[in-house]
Design a protein around this motif. Structure first.
Motif, PDB file in Angstrom:
ATOM      1  N   PHE B   7      15.698  46.867  50.527  1.00 33.73           N
ATOM      2  CA  PHE B   7      14.949  45.853  51.222  1.00 33.73           C
ATOM      3  C   PHE B   7      13.923  46.400  51.932  1.00 33.73           C
ATOM      4  O   PHE B   7      13.843  47.465  52.895  1.00 33.73           O
ATOM      5  CB  PHE B   7      15.932  44.948  52.032  1.00 33.73           C
ATOM      6  CG  PHE B   7      16.766  44.318  51.180  1.00 33.73           C
ATOM      7  CD1 PHE B   7      16.321  42.966  50.633  1.00 33.73           C
ATOM      8  CD2 PHE B   7      18.069  44.541  50.828  1.00 33.73           C
ATOM      9  CE1 PHE B   7      17.134  41.930  49.944  1.00 33.73           C
ATOM     10  CE2 PHE B   7      18.895  43.691  50.265  1.00 33.73           C
ATOM     11  CZ  PHE B   7      18.357  42.561  49.681  1.00 33.73           C
ATOM     12  N   ILE B   8      12.534  46.029  51.712  1.00 38.72           N
ATOM     13  CA  ILE B   8      11.658  46.424  52.598  1.00 38.72           C
ATOM     14  C   ILE B   8      11.139  45.468  53.707  1.00 38.72           C
ATOM     15  O   ILE B   8      11.273  45.720  54.818  1.00 38.72           O
ATOM     16  CB  ILE B   8      10.276  46.746  51.690  1.00 38.72           C
ATOM     17  CG1 ILE B   8      10.684  47.904  50.677  1.00 38.72           C
ATOM     18  CG2 ILE B   8       9.160  47.342  52.432  1.00 38.72           C
ATOM     19  CD1 ILE B   8       9.695  48.034  49.371  1.00 38.72           C
ATOM     20  N   GLY B   9      10.718  44.264  53.286  1.00 43.34           N
ATOM     21  CA  GLY B   9      10.583  42.994  54.074  1.00 43.34           C
ATOM     22  C   GLY B   9      11.470  42.317  53.843  1.00 43.34           C
ATOM     23  O   GLY B   9      12.639  42.473  53.308  1.00 43.34           O
ATOM     24  N   LEU B  12      10.497  41.161  50.338  1.00 40.64           N
ATOM     25  CA  LEU B  12       9.995  42.424  49.379  1.00 40.64           C
ATOM     26  C   LEU B  12      11.173  43.385  49.351  1.00 40.64           C
ATOM     27  O   LEU B  12      11.508  43.865  50.292  1.00 40.64           O
ATOM     28  CB  LEU B  12       8.623  42.992  49.964  1.00 40.64           C
ATOM     29  CG  LEU B  12       8.162  44.232  49.524  1.00 40.64           C
ATOM     30  CD1 LEU B  12       7.626  43.610  48.244  1.00 40.64           C
ATOM     31  CD2 LEU B  12       7.017  44.702  50.124  1.00 40.64           C
ATOM     32  N   ALA B  82       2.202  41.170  53.258  1.00 43.11           N
ATOM     33  CA  ALA B  82       1.563  42.271  54.079  1.00 43.11           C
ATOM     34  C   ALA B  82       0.285  41.837  54.764  1.00 43.11           C
ATOM     35  O   ALA B  82      -0.292  40.808  53.979  1.00 43.11           O
ATOM     36  CB  ALA B  82       1.265  43.704  53.416  1.00 43.11           C
ATOM     37  N   LEU B  93      -4.527  50.151  52.066  1.00 44.20           N
ATOM     38  CA  LEU B  93      -3.549  51.332  52.492  1.00 44.20           C
ATOM     39  C   LEU B  93      -2.310  51.383  51.702  1.00 44.20           C
ATOM     40  O   LEU B  93      -1.626  50.113  51.701  1.00 44.20           O
ATOM     41  CB  LEU B  93      -3.097  50.955  54.097  1.00 44.20           C
ATOM     42  CG  LEU B  93      -2.562  51.904  54.739  1.00 44.20           C
ATOM     43  CD1 LEU B  93      -3.088  53.319  54.702  1.00 44.20           C
ATOM     44  CD2 LEU B  93      -1.907  51.471  56.129  1.00 44.20           C
ATOM     45  N   TRP B  94      -2.122  52.415  51.136  1.00 41.32           N
ATOM     46  CA  TRP B  94      -0.852  52.415  50.436  1.00 41.32           C
ATOM     47  C   TRP B  94       0.271  52.828  51.271  1.00 41.32           C
ATOM     48  O   TRP B  94       0.101  54.115  51.802  1.00 41.32           O
ATOM     49  CB  TRP B  94      -0.998  53.594  49.198  1.00 41.32           C
ATOM     50  CG  TRP B  94       0.194  53.739  48.307  1.00 41.32           C
ATOM     51  CD1 TRP B  94       1.285  52.796  48.505  1.00 41.32           C
ATOM     52  CD2 TRP B  94       0.299  54.141  47.112  1.00 41.32           C
ATOM     53  NE1 TRP B  94       2.065  53.271  47.461  1.00 41.32           N
ATOM     54  CE2 TRP B  94       1.329  53.847  46.566  1.00 41.32           C
ATOM     55  CE3 TRP B  94      -0.829  54.935  46.074  1.00 41.32           C
ATOM     56  CZ2 TRP B  94       1.805  54.395  45.173  1.00 41.32           C
ATOM     57  CZ3 TRP B  94      -0.287  55.577  45.167  1.00 41.32           C
ATOM     58  CH2 TRP B  94       0.914  55.201  44.611  1.00 41.32           C
ATOM     59  N   ASP B  95       0.971  51.962  51.967  1.00 37.78           N
ATOM     60  CA  ASP B  95       1.612  52.301  53.118  1.00 37.78           C
ATOM     61  C   ASP B  95       3.085  52.501  53.077  1.00 37.78           C
ATOM     62  O   ASP B  95       3.832  52.796  53.902  1.00 37.78           O
ATOM     63  CB  ASP B  95       1.161  51.443  54.418  1.00 37.78           C
ATOM     64  CG  ASP B  95       1.250  49.924  53.894  1.00 37.78           C
ATOM     65  OD1 ASP B  95       1.912  49.737  52.771  1.00 37.78           O
ATOM     66  OD2 ASP B  95       1.257  49.374  54.873  1.00 37.78           O
ATOM     67  N   VAL B  96       3.678  51.883  51.847  1.00 36.77           N
ATOM     68  CA  VAL B  96       5.001  51.819  51.723  1.00 36.77           C
ATOM     69  C   VAL B  96       5.427  52.148  50.431  1.00 36.77           C
ATOM     70  O   VAL B  96       5.235  51.789  49.395  1.00 36.77           O
ATOM     71  CB  VAL B  96       5.680  50.300  51.968  1.00 36.77           C
ATOM     72  CG1 VAL B  96       7.402  50.329  51.623  1.00 36.77           C
ATOM     73  CG2 VAL B  96       5.393  49.761  53.165  1.00 36.77           C
ATOM     74  N   GLN B  97       6.175  53.462  50.384  1.00 39.13           N
ATOM     75  CA  GLN B  97       6.623  53.928  48.897  1.00 39.13           C
ATOM     76  C   GLN B  97       7.943  54.501  48.972  1.00 39.13           C
ATOM     77  O   GLN B  97       8.044  55.888  48.855  1.00 39.13           O
ATOM     78  CB  GLN B  97       5.734  54.984  48.164  1.00 39.13           C
ATOM     79  CG  GLN B  97       5.901  55.063  46.818  1.00 39.13           C
ATOM     80  CD  GLN B  97       4.706  56.249  46.243  1.00 39.13           C
ATOM     81  OE1 GLN B  97       4.297  56.997  46.998  1.00 39.13           O
ATOM     82  NE2 GLN B  97       4.675  56.239  45.045  1.00 39.13           N
ATOM     83  N   PRO B  98       9.203  53.644  49.095  1.00 35.78           N
ATOM     84  CA  PRO B  98      10.298  54.299  49.151  1.00 35.78           C
ATOM     85  C   PRO B  98      10.869  54.604  47.909  1.00 35.78           C
ATOM     86  O   PRO B  98      10.330  54.075  46.867  1.00 35.78           O
ATOM     87  CB  PRO B  98      11.394  53.120  49.894  1.00 35.78           C
ATOM     88  CG  PRO B  98      10.601  51.963  49.445  1.00 35.78           C
ATOM     89  CD  PRO B  98       9.289  52.221  49.113  1.00 35.78           C
ATOM     90  N   LYS B  99      11.878  55.577  47.798  1.00 31.33           N
ATOM     91  CA  LYS B  99      12.370  55.725  46.408  1.00 31.33           C
ATOM     92  C   LYS B  99      14.003  55.517  46.235  1.00 31.33           C
ATOM     93  O   LYS B  99      14.778  55.393  47.187  1.00 31.33           O
ATOM     94  CB  LYS B  99      12.247  57.386  46.093  1.00 31.33           C
ATOM     95  CG  LYS B  99      10.890  58.001  46.222  1.00 31.33           C
ATOM     96  CD  LYS B  99      10.813  59.341  46.157  1.00 31.33           C
ATOM     97  CE  LYS B  99      11.707  59.849  44.728  1.00 31.33           C
ATOM     98  NZ  LYS B  99      11.885  61.178  44.588  1.00 31.33           N
ATOM     99  N   SER B 108       0.133  60.857  47.123  1.00 30.30           N
ATOM    100  CA  SER B 108      -0.869  59.773  46.613  1.00 30.30           C
ATOM    101  C   SER B 108      -2.064  60.057  47.185  1.00 30.30           C
ATOM    102  O   SER B 108      -2.362  60.838  47.944  1.00 30.30           O
ATOM    103  CB  SER B 108      -0.370  58.462  47.375  1.00 30.30           C
ATOM    104  OG  SER B 108      -0.002  58.839  48.620  1.00 30.30           O
TER     105      SER B 108
END
Lengths: 648, 108, 719
Positions: B7-9, B12, B82, B93-99, B108
């Motif tokens: 879960f990000i947001g 999202l 966002a 802005l590419w600000d969130v990239q979890p794996k 990036s």
């Protein structure tokens, strides 16, 4: 290719980065032997004592200092460090000042242990940002604690001194193009030798200041704090023996690291970033500049860089120590919230890969003195954005600790000077805005005027204290409304506005003020950004006529007069007898889509007079029935409609 | 450690869809693959900052006009994932990239 | 026979003490009845009557003085059960009490929580925003009127509050009112005129100190608790008079004195939190008899540990108070409290593999495991039981047998996590708890420049006597007194019974050195006259002492002040010089030579007068002849106890403390059991009963002739 690649991180040409293995003169003996079998009870007893020693250190500074910025705003920090200069615990004060005490202490270990030597009863003073302070005003003191001729550990503090010289009262030199136009920098120098203060060095430091007596009181408060901490640690060693105490210190660091390790396991690997804009490298400059913080989490470590940040320019710079301190502030709050300031273990899990020559990691001789009000909070905010997005991706319960961005430029503070009602020269720093606001978190609203989370003990002065000290009358000081600024599924706490008029003088110069040309705060994951911090002046008003008629002006709009053009960064603003001015600390960032906010929370804000019915509908799509009751059906319909409209 | 979903947001998340890591919205809409900025899959609205409300109004319109407020919506349900205050013309802005699983992260 | 009665209504128990004309003391305890306080009060009186050997009617009818300490104000506030209260504030400053200076989120909380934003919130407002009305009026820092009071606005605001909003109490707090009270006085008149039934208080009377936030808080709390406090005092007085009491009911004050209930309702803030002060006053009275100049008075109960200091025979005075995260300034005897008591929970710290004790508490419910009320987490009391310091069989005189096995199991589980057997873990819990208690005492003494080695510790409250042998030894104090023996758990009531009438009169006015002496002497004279008038109004004109103090600091030190005693008589240049000398010497003693800079200027910013009307009371009865031989009735045999300071089992003597007599000496290791508490006497310590019935614990005795028990369970160590 980077032309500056051969510049070394030595604290002279470039901010000092301590190496893993310090080069310490063999003439200095370090106490390193720690017991590994301390029983859990003794451990807990000594751990408690360390925390209380550091707290007592802080309380002493706070009680004995006389600058409002120190005693009330808590613009200081104190720490206990290992013999190697690693910060073990810090106090509930300005967080970004914590780790830099480790940086300048390590520099001293490397550069002063041979000549002139580090001895029992010494205290070093340092305000050189390249060695390791946030700006020259935040002067550090560090004191080695010896046992049987061996360096056992260090106690240290950083305190904001109200004026340390340079061309401008308060020492924030907006126009500086390089550090030679700033207040002087003193690389580490012995202020106390063999337990006796060196009056020559003290005078050297105080001589720079416009208000040497005030600075002297604060400096003695800082020394008294060190003395208390040093004496108590020696007593602790006497009671339990050096090996036991050192064993506990080692274990405190290890336990802290394990606690952080556990939290990092809750966070997926990945990469997160934040970007914050600022403006005006010097007064008159119309440039826009970028602060970036990027975090990579990999294999249980965090790697932090500032790639994408603007090249160093004008007076809007900070050094490596500032960058590290600012990043650690939100990390402490979001990852070490339950460690009570014993943060040593946190630092072990973070690696910095700074890009030099940038505004957030500047090379010599960039000007640094304004960092305390511009850069430092800005980097804290940038780092907060990146850390909060990372923590938001974590598993519960860590994810709920993600907190949105607070202020970007220092909490609406202002610095002014003139002749006061007692006909004396004064420099004032307003702490009224220090009421702060707690931004939204992932699972709850912020707290209205809830303080600044990165200066946990901070508080605002009373209006009466200000009016006693300065020639002003506060017309109003009130919480902002809940509106667009800081809205979200969870909203930010509300900020505060304060309006003033002169009283007992006919002129005052405002040196530092916060009047953003544009909003700089960033919302968290769909939340609204915070509002615009402003400073405004209305000239030639009829406010005094109001007073004569028995009314206290309660808004700018009700008064006649001329709105003065105020730039983000300009020359000092002269305030005159018929002017009124106000400073606004905006609401900070919200989290999540405002249209997802629980409507009953909106109703609550309206019923408590924090929000208008109109704003409730406009910002949150909440519709009321007659008599102020929530109309759930129309609210749902309104929200669904709005979400559809967004797509066209 | 292998994760099935992050879960990000509120709305999202990153999850495994048919063996591929994708950003998804709570409404079920797929916003794009893990390798790309999820914002690319959103509907963007860019507006003057001061249009948001009185708390954002500027006293220096020339400066403010160089900036904008960006909102990134799910193109299916309209929820806002966002926001950005950005200089006009700057990339998102590419600000969130979890794996989902541990390992190296692409630069990036 | 005439009696002097003190009652202290605490959260759990109502305690009573009666002194007869021969100075003999009688103690009693009964559960507090929160729904109707009078029931508990009369239960205690019945029990007291029984102890005195008379009937309750007789006891009350022959009572010469009846003093009452209560927590009613605290309860009203904490439970938000006070009056519907409105606030009138200066235009533009009504938000002050809501903003709480930005620090209300953390004020008074454990500093560890400062790092945890999500764990901290502001308290519920005492006055919601819609009950705050702003008034056009303004006074400046010199007390000059900038804008006069808008009378129509005041009338409209009061009508709206009373008629539309139904408030029953109003607080008036304007900027700079302590410099010039005219506006507040004017507004109070208006309120009395148009809403005479509404309770009103104003800030220059409740807390005439600089700082509008703290002054407003004091005033609002005062109004908030006033109507119900008044009703409570009135109903208690009525019941007592119906029962035959022939004297006015007296109410314990935080000043350390008592006031007639009729006077106390005028300003109920001064009764708020008076419970701990009762214990401090009781300690001070005993200290005078015992010739102890310096006393650390400690009260450990189920959830909290309270500390107050007596220096040179006088309890210390403070003006900083925090209740429910609200801070206010009111002069009162200083007591400081932390969450540390019998109910403090012991838990595992997972990362350091150590045991943490508190601040969380098992409270009254579920309580410690050994209470058998459903508690599963071990507490300090459980540790006491496991160690054998607290008897499972004779707790509360045997009326409440404790579950020793349950406690041992719970502590055993915790101990296992850190590699300790149950006794070792219990000893650890007790040590950590003692360190916390000792640390609070350290903060109250060493940090303020007092050396604990010059002090006696007085240990009272239910858990105080149990732990004193540990925490007091940490500090190296002269000795420990368990005041009044079994009376130690009712010491606050004893303090109520022995209090005098005390009033403080204070004015904040800035004097920079060199002082304007005419002005200073004039201010002192005015305050002293106010004080004498006030005592005369209560019918007291004899046996009065007036003491003068000044709050002093270096120029600009807003957060620091030292309360300095000012000389009697006219203050001339020499006396003023001496005051400055005294101040800078004290400052340097506290913070190191040269810490202060007289060149910075010295400020005397507030003058305080303490007026005391000394009331008659019999001298406490003493046993004339010491007896060294212990009566057989005191001996209860032996018990095996695991002593935490020795970390070993020792066969120890058990005594029944009720039968100890003047001159009796008990040598440790031993436990003296009393109906309401127990007193461990450690190895090398002695406990002696004095002529007043106090039990005096002494350290530093040589250890000899001990019989160590085989430590069978130590084999588990390291398992």
């Amino acid at each position: 290719m980077d032309e500056t690649a051969n510049i070394v991180w030595d604290g002279v040409a470039r901010g000092y980065i301590p190496p893993v293995n310090l080069r310490i003169s063999p003439s200095l003996k370090l106490h390193t032997q720690g017991a590994t079998d301390v029983d859990p009870i003794t451990y807990e007893v000594i751990r408690n004592t360390f925390t209380s020693i550091n707290l007592e250190h802080g309380q002493t500074i706070q009680k004995l200092s006389i600058s409002p910025i120190t005693m009330i705003v808590r613009d200081f920090q104190c720490a206990i460090l290992t013999e190697q200069g690693d910060v073990m615990c810090l106090g509930p004060y300005l967080l970004y000042l914590g780790n830099m005490q480790g940086i300048f202490t390590k520099w001293i270990l490397e550069n002063r242990s041979g000549d002139p030597g580090i001895k029992e009863g010494d205290v070093f003073l340092c305000n050189d940002p390249y060695v390791g302070t946030s700006h020259q005003q935040d002067t550090g003191l560090t004191c080695p604690v010896f046992w049987n001729g061996e360096l056992f550990c260090w106690v240290s503090n950083s305190v904001h001194y109200s004026d340390v010289g340079g061309p401008v009262p308060g020492s924030f030199c907006l126009t500086s193009q390089n550090i030679h136009e700033d207040p002087p920098c003193f690389p580490p120098i012995k202020l106390v030798e063999g337990g006796k203060i060196r009056t020559d060095v003290e005078q050297l430091f105080l001589r720079q200041s416009r208000i040497p007596q005030t600075v002297a009181m604060d400096l003695h408060a800082a020394l008294a704090g060190l003395r208390v901490a040093q004496e108590r640690i020696v007593k602790l060693i006497k009671t339990y023996g050096p090996d036991i105490v050192k064993g506990v210190m080692n274990r405190m660091m290890d336990a802290g690291e394990r606690a952080i390790e556990k939290k990092l396991e809750l966070i997926p690997d990945g990469r997160w970033s934040e970007r914050v804009y600022t403006e005006a490298a010097v007064p008159g400059d119309r440039g826009i500049y970028v602060s970036r913080i990027n975090i990579v989490k990999e294999n249980g470590y965090l790697y932090i860089d500032n790639q994408g940040t603007s090249p160093q320019v004008g007076s809007i710079n900070n050094t490596f120590a500032g960058l590290v301190g600012a990043c650690l502030a939100p990390l402490t709050i979001m990852l070490a919230y339950d460690l009570g300031g014993i943060c040593g273990g946190l630092y072990r899990r973070i690696k910095f890969r700074p890009v030099p020559g940038t505004i957030t990691c500047a090379d010599y001789p960039a000007a640094i003195s304004t960092a305390g009000v511009f850069n430092m909070p800005m980097v804290v905010a940038t780092a907060t954005g990146a850390v909060s997005k990372m923590v938001a991706c974590a598993d519960s319960p860590l994810r709920e600790k993600a907190i949105a961005m607070a202020d970007v430029h220092a909490y609406g503070g202002c610095i002014f000077n003139g002749i006061n009602q007692y006909e004396q020269f004064f420099v004032g720093m307003s702490a009224g805005m220090a009421s702060g606001a707690l931004p939204a978190s992932l699972a709850r609203d912020g707290v209205d005027t809830g303080g600044l989370f990165w200066v946990p003990g901070m508080e605002a002065s009373n209006v009466e204290e200000n009016e006693l000290a300065w020639p002003v009358l506060t017309l109003y000081r009130r919480e902002n409304a809940a509106e667009e600024a800081g809205a979200g599924r969870f909203r930010s706490g509300l900020g505060v506005e304060e309006a003033w008029i002169l009283h007992g003088t006919d002129r005052m110069d405002m040196q530092i003020y916060m009047n953003d040309s544009f909003v700089k705060n960033q919302g968290l994951l769909g939340g609204n950004s915070g509002g615009r911090a402003f400073f405004k002046v209305k000239r030639n008003t009829n406010a005094r006529q109001y007073l004569a008629e028995g009314k206290l002006p309660q808004s700018f709009d009700e008064l006649n007069g001329d709105d003065a053009p105020i730039f983000f960064k300009g020359p000092p603003v002269n305030l005159e007898v018929n002017d009124i001015w106000s400073t606004n600390l905006p609401n900070f960032a919200g989290y999540g889509d405002p249209l997802d906010r629980d409507p009953t929370l909106v109703v609550q804000d309206v019923s408590q007079g924090k929000m208008t019915v109109e704003a409730a509908q406009k910002v949150y799509g909440v519709v009321f029935k007659e008599g102020g009751l929530l109309d759930i059906e129309r609210t749902e319909a309104c929200r669904a409609g709005r979400k559809q409209q967004r797509l066209f | 450690m292998e994760r099935q979903r992050i879960f990000i947001g509120d709305n999202l998340k990153l999850e495994n869809i048919n063996g591929e890591a994708c950003y998804t919205c709570a409404c079920g809409n797929i916003l794009g693959p893990w390798e790309a900025n999820f914002k690319e899959g959103c509907t963007l609205k860019e507006s003057p900052i001061s249009s948001l409300g009185p708390g954002y109004a500027s006293s220096d319109p020339d400066m403010e006009n160089r900036m904008c407020f960006r909102e990134f919506f799910c193109p299916n349900c309209g929820v806002r994932h966002a926001t950005e205050v950005a200089r006009i013309g700057d990339p998102y802005l590419w600000d969130v990239q979890p794996k989902l699983s541990s390992g190296a992260v692409s630069e990036s | 026979m005439g009696y002097y009665i003190g009652l202290d209504g605490g959260g759990t128990f109502t305690d009573g003490v009666a002194m007869d004309e021969k100075g003999r003391l009688y103690f009693a305890k009964a559960p507090t009845t929160t729904e109707n306080f009078s029931i508990g009060m009369f239960n205690v009186l019945s029990a007291l009557a029984e102890e005195c050997g008379t009937t309750v009617e007789n006891l009350i009818a022959s009572t010469e003085r009846f003093s009452l300490g209560t927590t009613v104000g605290t309860n009203l506030l904490v439970e938000r059960n006070g009056a519907h209260t409105g606030l009138l504030a200066t235009a533009g400053h009504g938000d002050s009490i809501l903003m709480m200076r930005g620090s209300g989120r953390i004020t008074g909380l454990d500093p560890e929580l400062y790092f945890h934003p999500q764990a901290t919130s502001k308290p519920e407002p005492l006055v919601p925003r819609n009950l705050i009305k702003e008034i056009n009026e303004r006074i400046d820092y010199q007390g000059q009127v900038v804008v006069p009071v808008n009378v129509e606005e005041v009338e409209a605001a009061v009508r709206s509050l009373v008629d539309d909003q139904g408030v029953t109490a109003i607080a008036v707090s304007f900027l700079w009112s302590f410099r010039n009270p005219a506006h507040e006085e004017q507004v109070v008149e208006i309120i009395k005129r148009i809403a005479p039934e509404v309770y009103v208080s104003c800030s220059h009377q409740v807390a005439p100190r600089m700082g509008e936030y703290e002054r407003t808080v004091a005033t609002v709390i005062n109004s908030y608790i006033a109507p119900k406090s008044a009703a409570y005092f009135a109903s208690a007085a009525k019941r007592l008079h119906e029962a035959g009491l022939n004297h006015p009911l007296l109410i314990m004050q935080v000043s350390g004195g008592i006031l007639p209930a009729k006077k106390a309702v005028e300003n109920p803030l001064t009764s708020l939190g008076s419970g701990p002060v009762g214990g401090l006053i009781g300690s001070a009275a005993l200290a005078r008899s015992l010739g102890h100049d310096n006393v650390i008075a400690t009260d450990m109960g189920g959830t909290s540990f309270e500390v107050g200091l007596i220096v040179n025979g006088e309890p210390l005075v403070t003006d900083e108070n925090v209740i429910d995260q609200y801070r206010y300034k009111l002069l009162q005897l200083q007591t400081t409290s932390i969450a540390c008591g019998g109910g403090s929970l012991a838990r595992l710290s997972p990362f350091s593999k150590s045991i943490r004790v508190g601040p969380a508490s098992a409270g009254a419910s579920p309580g410690p495991v050994c209470y058998r009320r459903g508690g599963t987490e071990p507490t300090v009391t459980d540790a006491d039981v496991v160690l054998g310091l607290l008897s499972a069989e004779s707790f509360l005189g045997g009326r409440m047998p404790l579950d020793r096995e349950g406690a041992r199991q719970a502590i055993g589980l915790l101990g296992k996590e850190v590699g300790l057997n149950p006794e070792e873990a219990a000893a650890g819990i007790m040590k950590i708890n003692s360190i916390k208690a000792a640390e609070l005492i350290r903060q109250q003494t060493v940090i303020r420049g007092y050396d604990p080695r010059d002090f006696h510790v007085y240990a009272y409250g239910g858990a105080g006597p149990l732990h004193a042998f540990m925490f007091a030894q940490e500090l190296g104090v002269k000795g420990v007194v368990i005041p009044l023996g079994n009376g130690a758990s009712t010491l606050s009531a004893f303090g109520c019974a022995t209090s005098n009438l005390v009033r403080y009169f204070e004015a904040e006015e800035m004097f920079n050195y060199p002082f304007q002496l005419d002005q200073l002497n004039g201010l002192i004279a005015k305050l002293e006259k106010d004080a004498l008038d006030a005592l005369a109004e209560m019918g007291k004109a004899e046996n009065i002492t007036l003491e003068r103090f000044g709050q002093m600091r270096y120029g600009g030190q807003w957060l620091h002040n030292l309360l300095m005693r000012l000389p009697e008589g006219n203050i001339g240049p020499n006396e003023a010089e001496a005051i400055i000398q005294d101040f800078s010497t004290t400052y340097d003693t506290l913070y190191g030579s040269g810490a202060g800079q007289v060149s910075q200027g010295v400020e005397l910013f507030s003058v305080l007068i303490r007026a005391t009307a000394h009331l008659h009371r019999p001298d406490q009865a003493v046993q004339e002849q010491p007896v060294s031989e212990l009566a057989d009735t005191t001996k209860r045999g032996t018990r095996t106890i695991f002593w935490p300071d020795q970390m070993t089992f020792i066969e120890s003597q058990i005594y029944d403390g009720r039968y100890l007599r003047f001159g009796n000496l008990v040598t440790g290791p031993a436990v003296v059991e009393l109906p309401h508490t127990s007193i461990p006497v450690g190895l090398g310590q002695t406990l002696e009963c004095d002529a007043f019935g106090n039990l005096v614990l002494q350290f530093k005795q040589e250890t000899k002739g001990l019989k160590k028990v085989n430590d069978s369970s130590s084999e588990q160590k390291g398992a």
